[in-house]
Write an enzyme that holds these catalytic residues in place. Structure first.
Site, short mmCIF file in Angstrom:
data_model
loop_
_atom_site.label_atom_id
_atom_site.label_comp_id
_atom_site.label_asym_id
_atom_site.label_seq_id
_atom_site.Cartn_x
_atom_site.Cartn_y
_atom_site.Cartn_z
N ARG A 70 19.18 44.12 49.74
CA ARG A 70 19.05 45.28 50.70
C ARG A 70 18.80 44.66 52.09
O ARG A 70 18.24 43.95 52.30
CB ARG A 70 18.18 46.40 50.47
CG ARG A 70 18.46 47.15 49.00
CD ARG A 70 17.56 48.05 49.01
NE ARG A 70 16.19 47.83 48.69
CZ ARG A 70 15.15 47.77 49.45
NH1 ARG A 70 15.37 47.83 50.80
NH2 ARG A 70 13.83 47.25 49.16
N TYR A 198 25.91 44.01 46.83
CA TYR A 198 24.44 44.04 46.19
C TYR A 198 23.93 45.48 45.71
O TYR A 198 24.24 46.49 46.44
CB TYR A 198 23.44 43.34 47.21
CG TYR A 198 22.00 43.66 46.65
CD1 TYR A 198 21.47 42.79 45.52
CD2 TYR A 198 21.50 44.64 47.14
CE1 TYR A 198 20.27 42.78 45.17
CE2 TYR A 198 19.81 44.82 46.66
CZ TYR A 198 19.52 43.93 45.49
OH TYR A 198 18.36 43.95 44.71
N GLY A 199 23.26 45.63 44.42
CA GLY A 199 22.66 46.46 43.79
C GLY A 199 22.37 47.77 44.73
O GLY A 199 23.11 48.86 44.73
N LYS A 207 19.46 53.74 45.38
CA LYS A 207 18.66 54.10 46.65
C LYS A 207 19.14 55.04 47.33
O LYS A 207 18.48 55.89 48.17
CB LYS A 207 18.48 52.77 47.50
CG LYS A 207 17.68 51.85 46.28
CD LYS A 207 16.27 52.23 46.12
CE LYS A 207 15.69 50.80 45.32
NZ LYS A 207 14.25 51.11 45.03
N HIS A 227 9.80 56.70 45.27
CA HIS A 227 9.99 55.56 44.96
C HIS A 227 9.11 55.37 43.88
O HIS A 227 8.25 54.60 44.18
CB HIS A 227 9.81 54.69 46.19
CG HIS A 227 10.52 53.22 45.74
ND1 HIS A 227 10.11 52.06 46.60
CD2 HIS A 227 11.42 52.77 44.66
CE1 HIS A 227 10.76 51.15 45.92
NE2 HIS A 227 11.36 51.29 44.90
N SER A 249 8.85 47.63 46.63
CA SER A 249 9.91 46.84 45.83
C SER A 249 9.20 45.42 45.35
O SER A 249 8.71 44.75 46.35
CB SER A 249 11.28 46.50 46.52
OG SER A 249 11.66 47.78 47.07
N CYS A 251 6.67 44.62 43.24
CA CYS A 251 5.39 44.76 43.22
C CYS A 251 5.07 45.21 41.82
O CYS A 251 3.63 45.61 41.77
CB CYS A 251 4.99 45.75 44.36
SG CYS A 251 4.91 45.08 45.78
N ASP A 278 11.48 53.17 38.74
CA ASP A 278 11.68 53.00 39.97
C ASP A 278 11.71 54.34 40.85
O ASP A 278 11.42 54.12 41.86
CB ASP A 278 13.22 52.15 40.13
CG ASP A 278 13.37 51.61 41.74
OD1 ASP A 278 12.40 51.22 42.27
OD2 ASP A 278 14.53 51.88 42.25
N ARG A 366 18.49 39.87 39.40
CA ARG A 366 18.35 41.11 38.73
C ARG A 366 18.84 41.15 37.56
O ARG A 366 19.84 40.31 37.07
CB ARG A 366 18.89 42.10 39.56
CG ARG A 366 18.50 42.27 41.07
CD ARG A 366 16.96 43.09 41.13
NE ARG A 366 16.45 43.33 42.39
CZ ARG A 366 15.60 44.33 42.73
NH1 ARG A 366 15.40 45.18 42.05
NH2 ARG A 366 15.24 44.31 44.00
N ARG A 397 0.70 45.33 47.72
CA ARG A 397 0.15 43.87 47.71
C ARG A 397 -0.83 43.66 48.95
O ARG A 397 -0.37 43.53 49.99
CB ARG A 397 1.12 42.81 47.96
CG ARG A 397 2.03 42.64 46.67
CD ARG A 397 3.19 41.56 47.08
NE ARG A 397 4.05 41.73 46.08
CZ ARG A 397 4.03 40.74 44.94
NH1 ARG A 397 3.02 39.82 44.80
NH2 ARG A 397 4.99 40.95 44.10
C1 OXD Z 1 14.29 47.88 45.33
C2 OXD Z 1 14.93 47.99 43.91
O1 OXD Z 1 14.71 47.25 46.20
O2 OXD Z 1 14.55 48.83 43.17
O3 OXD Z 1 13.36 48.77 45.60
O4 OXD Z 1 16.27 47.44 43.73
MN MN Z 2 12.87 50.21 43.97
#
Ligand code: OXD
Ligand code: MN
Length: 592
Positions: A70, A198-199, A207, A227, A249, A251, A278, A366, A397
């Site tokens: 992202r 990208y996803g 998202k 999230h 993300s 983590c 997620d 991914r 973290r």
């Molecule tokens: C993110 C995802 O980046 O879930 O948080 O892809």
């Molecule tokens: Mn995420």
């Protein structure tokens, strides 16, 4: 006519007139349609077949190397007034954004197929679910959306019945990072994304819709789009509590959602059920509790680090019918990433593997797999009413200071714990890795409006009749002086979740400290666990001077949301500052 809903038909026609596709295809979501898309992508090299003996119906996609995560600096929230987007978002005036995007989209689908993807976020018959339609020129996006959402005829029927849907327009364009934007128009319930495959930038249900637009929908309609993973913990007596947990993300949300209990727990009869990994949409039910659904139908998980030791459930989930993106491959054509046994021969860019080029798999590579393939998939995941949430968990973290676990004294304090969240950055977003940044509720890249208003929305759930979940903060990533993790994490985290549920059920007293309630050392079940000497004391210590500095930093951070920072949240921060300034009572031995 491809739709009985004139607004949908008209929008598709308008987009086609702007983008000039060679064909228009309305997706029905069928297996035959998916198979045909895969065949087409195998033929043109968009997908590469992986070892079909070891990984039936699994394929690899290699993205453009400049398009692997992202891009937050190109992700924009276009409210009419800049103040409504807040300092937490990039902003552009809607008219300027429309002009920019119209220019990019003009003629961009020449020679390509325009796919119309009707989808539903959430169980198709749930009143908590919301629908959208994505238009894209990427068959890879269509295939991923079929896995990640309830996509096709049933979603279209619901859209035509309700007459409402979020619109998402996507084109890969030329994948040129200089011509890339991910724009959100909350008032129009519209997303426009150009120049990335990208996803997080291209699967617009995830998202863009389920967090950035949905956070606006939730604010307007009285619910929360978060999230968060959702996990069910079944105790040996057969009672299941559901926990929603927010982590930034990469983590470990997927790992926690699919946790395998330690051996002693398994023998005693503990079970873990995955509802989501997620995103979580939550709304108060008639009984005052928060009920949650997972709007997604699949996992778009981070591959590196996923292994038989860390997450066997994920490995089982992705052993078949999975799309891999940017992983490496072995000599016998199996997907490979750092953390798996075996040796890569080809890296994520298709080059012969050479450690001098960095990791074999991209750190943000991914897998996309249907949630139904997960061995611990909950039978409540499709429940239209959602699952009742007993506890909300925040975490990040944090190599130091933050204890293994603490509980907020009440909802307002819980909102402060969420608002104060910080975490070291990861590879899920472009930019430096390992830098501490504040990430309230893990929503920094995803909250589609001003954080001050968002905190106020959270606080507003505390109203007469509400039976809100308890709120906790955890830190699985605490390190000792030698730089090693103090807590083993993964399945062992159930020990911490058990304490939380004991708090929910009133069977653990905990220990009050100025920063929240911590477990008394004997309240954590550590049977069968070998911790380094002194590790538990460190994990549960409250370093007063450290916390005083932390609270000052939190205060400074929150002040950045003035004048929209809710006074109640400021007062709560001040309350903790004052509590830290009062001498420790003798009983609170953990307080240094
Ligand atoms: C993110 C995802 O980046 O879930 O948080 O892809
Ligand atoms: Mn995420």
């Amino acid at each position: 006519m491809a739709s009985t809903l004139p607004a949908l038909e008209r929008w598709v026609n308008d987009v086609a007139a702007l983008t000039h596709p060679a064909h228009v295809h309305w997706c029905d979501g069928s297996q035959a349609e998916y198979d045909a898309l895969v065949a087409h992508m195998l033929a043109d090299g968009t997908l590469i077949e992986l070892n079909q003996q070891t990984h039936p119906r699994c394929y690899l996609h290699r993205s453009d190397p400049r398009d692997v995560a992202r891009v937050e600096r190109l992700t924009v929230i276009c409210h009419e007034h800049e103040e409504d987007a807040g300092p937490n978002n990039h902003w552009m005036a809607p008219a300027a954004a429309h002009a920019k995007m119209d220019a990019l989209f003009a003629g961009c689908m020449r020679g390509r197929t325009l796919y119309v993807i009707p989808y539903c976020m959430g169980p198709i018959d749930s009143t908590l679910a919301r629908c959208g339609v994505e238009i894209t020129d990427s068959p890879y996006v269509v295939a991923n959306m079929r896995i990640m959402t309830r996509m096709g005829a049933a979603a279209q029927a619901r859209i035509e019945r309700e007459g409402e849907f979020v619109r998402g327009l996507h084109s890969v364009g030329e994948l040129d990072p200089e011509r890339r934007w991910i724009m959100h128009f909350p008032a129009e319930r519209l997303i426009q994304s150009f120049g990335s495959g990208y996803g997080g930038n291209a699967l617009l249900g995830k998202k863009c819709h389920a967090l950035r637009i949905a956070s606006n929908q939730g604010r307007d309609e009285g619910w929360l789009a978060e999230h968060m993973l959702i996990v069910g913990i079944q105790n040996p007596q057969g009672k299941t509590h559901y926990i929603a947990a927010a982590f930034p993300s990469a983590c470990g949300k997927t790992n926690l959602a699919m946790l395998i209990p330690p051996e002693g727990y398994r023998a005693a009869g503990w079970k873990v059920w995955t509802v989501g990994d997620d995103i979580c949409w939550m709304r108060p039910g008639a009984d005052g509790r928060l009920y949650a659904i997972n709007p997604e139908a699949g996992f778009f998980g981070v591959a590196p680090g996923t292994s038989a030791a860390t997450n066997p459930n994920a490995l089982a989930t992705i052993a078949h019918d999975t799309i891999y993106t940017n992983v490496a491959v072995t000599a016998d054509n199996q997907p490979w990433w750092e953390g798996l046994p075996g040796t890569p021969v080809t890296d994520w860019q298709g080059r012969p593997y050479d450690p001098a080029n960095g990791p074999a798999a991209h750190p943000n590579s991914r897998f996309t797999a249907s949630a139904r393939q997960c061995p611990t998939w909950s039978d409540q995941a499709e429940a239209p009413q959602g699952v009742p949430i007993s506890a909300i968990v925040f975490g990040g973290r944090r190599p130091n200071l933050l204890p293994l676990v603490m509980e907020a004294r009440d909802w307002t304090h819980g909102v402060l714990l969420g608002a104060a969240m910080g975490s070291e950055t990861t590879a899920a977003a472009a930019g430096a890795v390992g830098v501490l940044r504040r990430d309230p509720m893990a929503m920094k890249p995803f909250c589609g409006y001003h954080y001050g208003d968002y905190f106020a929305h959270w606080l507003a759930f505390d109203r007469p009749g509400a039976k809100l979940p308890r709120v906790f903060h955890v830190n699985w990533f605490r390190k000792g002086a030698d730089g090693r993790f103090l807590w083993p994490g993964f399945g062992e985290n159930l020990r911490v979740l058990e304490w939380m549920l004991a708090r929910v059920e009133g069977s653990a007293s905990g220990m009050d400290t100025p920063i929240g309630t911590l477990p008394r050392p004997n309240e954590l079940n550590l049977a069968g666990l070998k911790l380094a000497p002194g590790a538990l004391d460190e994990l549960l210590a409250v370093d007063r001077p450290g916390w005083q500095a932390e609270l000052a930093a939190i205060g400074e951070y929150l002040a950045g949301f003035a004048p929209r920072l809710p006074p109640k949240l400021h007062a709560e921060q001040q309350r903790v500052v004052a509590a830290l300034a009062t001498p420790a009572p003798r009983a609170a031995t953990a307080v240094a």
